[in-house]
Design a protein around this motif. Structure first.
Motif, short mmCIF file in Angstrom:
data_model
loop_
_atom_site.label_atom_id
_atom_site.label_comp_id
_atom_site.label_asym_id
_atom_site.label_seq_id
_atom_site.Cartn_x
_atom_site.Cartn_y
_atom_site.Cartn_z
N GLU A 41 0.99 -1.04 0.28
CA GLU A 41 -0.30 -0.11 -0.07
C GLU A 41 0.70 1.66 -0.46
O GLU A 41 0.24 2.61 0.07
N GLY A 42 1.75 0.98 -0.15
CA GLY A 42 3.28 2.14 0.09
C GLY A 42 4.07 2.40 -0.91
O GLY A 42 3.97 1.49 -1.67
N LYS A 52 3.59 4.67 3.87
CA LYS A 52 2.61 5.23 2.89
C LYS A 52 2.07 6.61 3.67
O LYS A 52 1.93 6.87 4.32
N LYS A 93 0.34 7.48 -7.54
CA LYS A 93 -0.58 6.76 -7.76
C LYS A 93 0.72 5.24 -8.73
O LYS A 93 -0.30 4.11 -8.06
N ILE A 124 2.56 3.36 -5.74
CA ILE A 124 2.30 2.55 -4.79
C ILE A 124 2.69 0.71 -5.23
O ILE A 124 2.68 0.67 -6.32
N TYR A 173 8.50 10.01 -4.42
CA TYR A 173 7.10 9.36 -4.72
C TYR A 173 5.86 9.65 -4.71
O TYR A 173 5.04 9.57 -5.44
#
Length: 525
Positions: free
Chosen positions: A120-121, A382, A388, A391, A429
């Protein structure tokens, strides 16, 4: 027959009108609901509108879908990172836990909560500490500085970096409206009432001595105190919070025979396994250590306490992994509480540890020295602002413990103090062009230092320059050098500086690394 022929155009017109009306309502719903329906299916539906129906209207609707889709895609790429809302911060900070003692890199280790967090991260595979010992590393986290600058070498008060407390991560957050909480292990020195909004400090054991029935494990206490802060102490709904959960586990319990005492809830794990030890967990590897390493070196003494006999080694490493699994369970419960309170999309979550750990490699135990097992630690981030497209991906840039404070301050919208030497990691990120290959300005090497322990000759000071290809190690008290080519010598067994392979090319490389190392060391002050 005449009436039937006249009715057909009317019927056809009504069908066309109904068809267009349905399509319009579908598109309107899609736009209003931010395209919760399948956009690709809707486009295909519009592309198949028959030519004898109202094609111009369908074309207009198709243009509307495309334009909104384009805007939505742009927002998703940037993940609405321009929001001025301050993120909550959750730091899950464990102890004596090296980079590959997690399930996503080592399937022998049971860490489902952290595995999920990594999906999720973003997982940082080349993350390292700049000093591998508990209290100095924690001072590096607080200050965003190398040891050479913050100069905090002792574990007790007075603490040198407290002279600049107002420039630390914790003070900056509290002074800028954050409700701050700290639970668990605090080093160096002792936490005081003015440092955090709420705190509860304790460490050094797995079960307290008077807990003969072993009912209250320290990791369970960490979890309870973290949940108490989130449920009862984090302030009003409009106030941002920062919670620092400092787990003691999987750090060993000093001066005890078994060293590692896991929770009852994890005692069943690993019973059916024979844990694999690394290729340098051998006497041959120990004999390759520099000549000033002797049997009285503290890392060698701790190796005898834990790994000098196969059955003992299995018992020790299984209990060490059980402690890790217990921390993983606690992390899962704490993150679950964020989800229950609908805070997960407003919170920056960071999992990392204070130093790596030898599990018998090179005939050593614990940390301190400059091998990969000692300096590389896990890092998962996260962040709601994360691109996105990134991820669930891995990043192999050099990220460091001194980067944590600038990263959290930036997420809080707080200016990074000039004294901090780390860099905000969100640039790796957050934005459209983020990623391991996108930012050419990111560091290509880093400086590592361990100053030893005052008046303890069994801890040997060491410094290093780490690059992706070469690692240069310098032992300042011994004037001794080592050189390893990491791509071909992943376990650092072949010292190119003195194993008979020195040639003109290696000599040139070594000289260049000496110069780069000296510049990096000077910049650390």
């Amino acid at each position: 027959m005449a009436e039937s022929n006249e009715a057909q155009p009317r019927m056809l017109w009504r069908r066309r009108f109904a068809y267009i009306t349905i399509v319009f309502l579908i598109v309107l719903y899609a736009v209003v609901s931010n395209f919760l329906i399948n956009k690709q299916m809707l486009k295909e539906f519009l592309d198949n509108v028959p030519n004898d129906y109202s094609q111009p209207v369908a074309d207009a609707l198709r243009d509307l879908v495309s334009s909104v889709d384009e805007e939505t895609s742009t927002d998703e790429e940037n993940n609405n990172g321009s929001s001025d809302k301050k993120l909550n911060i959750l730091l899950l900070y464990a102890d004596d836990w090296r980079f590959d003692s997690v399930g996503y890199l080592n399937p022998e280790v049971h860490t489902p909560a952290l595995n999920r967090l990594a999906t999720e991260g973003m997982l940082f595979t080349e993350n390292a500490v700049t000093t591998s010992i508990c209290w100095i590393s924690r001072a590096c986290l607080a200050t965003g500085q190398h040891y050479a600058r913050h100069q905090t070498i002792g574990i007790d008060d007075p603490v040198p970096f407290h002279k600049h407390w107002n420039d630390t991560l914790f003070a900056k957050l509290k002074d800028n409206g954050y409700v701050t909480g700290m639970v668990g292990k605090w080093q160096p020195g002792f936490a005081t009432d003015d440092m955090f909004s709420h705190y509860s400090q304790y460490y050094g054991y797995h079960y307290e001595e008077d807990d003969v029935e072993r009912k209250n494990h320290i990791t369970d206490q960490n979890e309870r105190d973290a949940l108490d802060f989130l449920q009862n102490r984090r302030g009003n709904a409009g106030e941002p919070f920062a919670l620092f959960v400092n787990f003691f586990a999987p750090h060993h319990h000093d001066w005890t025979e078994e060293q590692y005492y896991p929770q009852k809830s994890t005692e069943h794990l690993y019973n059916d396994k024979n844990i694999t030890f690394g290729p340098t967990c051998t006497e041959e590897a120990w004999e390759k250590m520099p000549p000033f390493f002797d049997e009285e070196n503290d890392a060698r003494i701790r190796w005898r306490d834990r790994f000098d006999e196969p059955s003992k080694a299995q018992r020790m490493i299984k209990n060490y992994f059980r402690l890790i699994s217990g921390v993983d369970m606690a992390c899962g419960k704490i993150i679950e509480e964020l989800e229950k309170q609908n805070l997960i999309d407003d919170t920056l979550i960071v999992f990392t540890t204070d130093n790596g750990y030898y599990l018998g490699e090179h005939g050593l135990a614990d940390k301190w020295y400059a091998h990969q097992e000692s300096i590389k630690v896990p890092l998962i981030i996260k962040d709601p602002r994360m691109n996105k497209n990134l991820i669930g991906t891995r990043n192999d840039e050099f990220t460091l413990s001194i980067d944590l404070a600038p990263t959290m301050l930036q997420a809080a919208g707080i200016d990074i103090p000039d004294r901090m030497q780390g860099t905000d990691m969100s640039q790796l990120y957050q934005f459209k062009d983020s990623g391991a290959n996108a930012n050419e300005a990111w560091r290509r090497s880093f400086y590592y230092e361990y100053p030893g322990i005052i008046n303890n000759r069994h801890h040997i000071p060491v410094q290093a320059l780490v690059q992706k290809d070469f690692k240069y190690i310098y032992w300042p008290g011994k004037d001794y050098e080592e050189l390893f080519h990491l791509p071909t010598d992943h376990y650092e067994e072949r010292d190119l500086a003195r194993n008979g392979t020195m040639n003109e090319t290696i000599a040139v490389i070594l000289e260049d690394l000496r110069d780069t190392f000296k510049k990096a060391r000077e910049a650390a002050f």
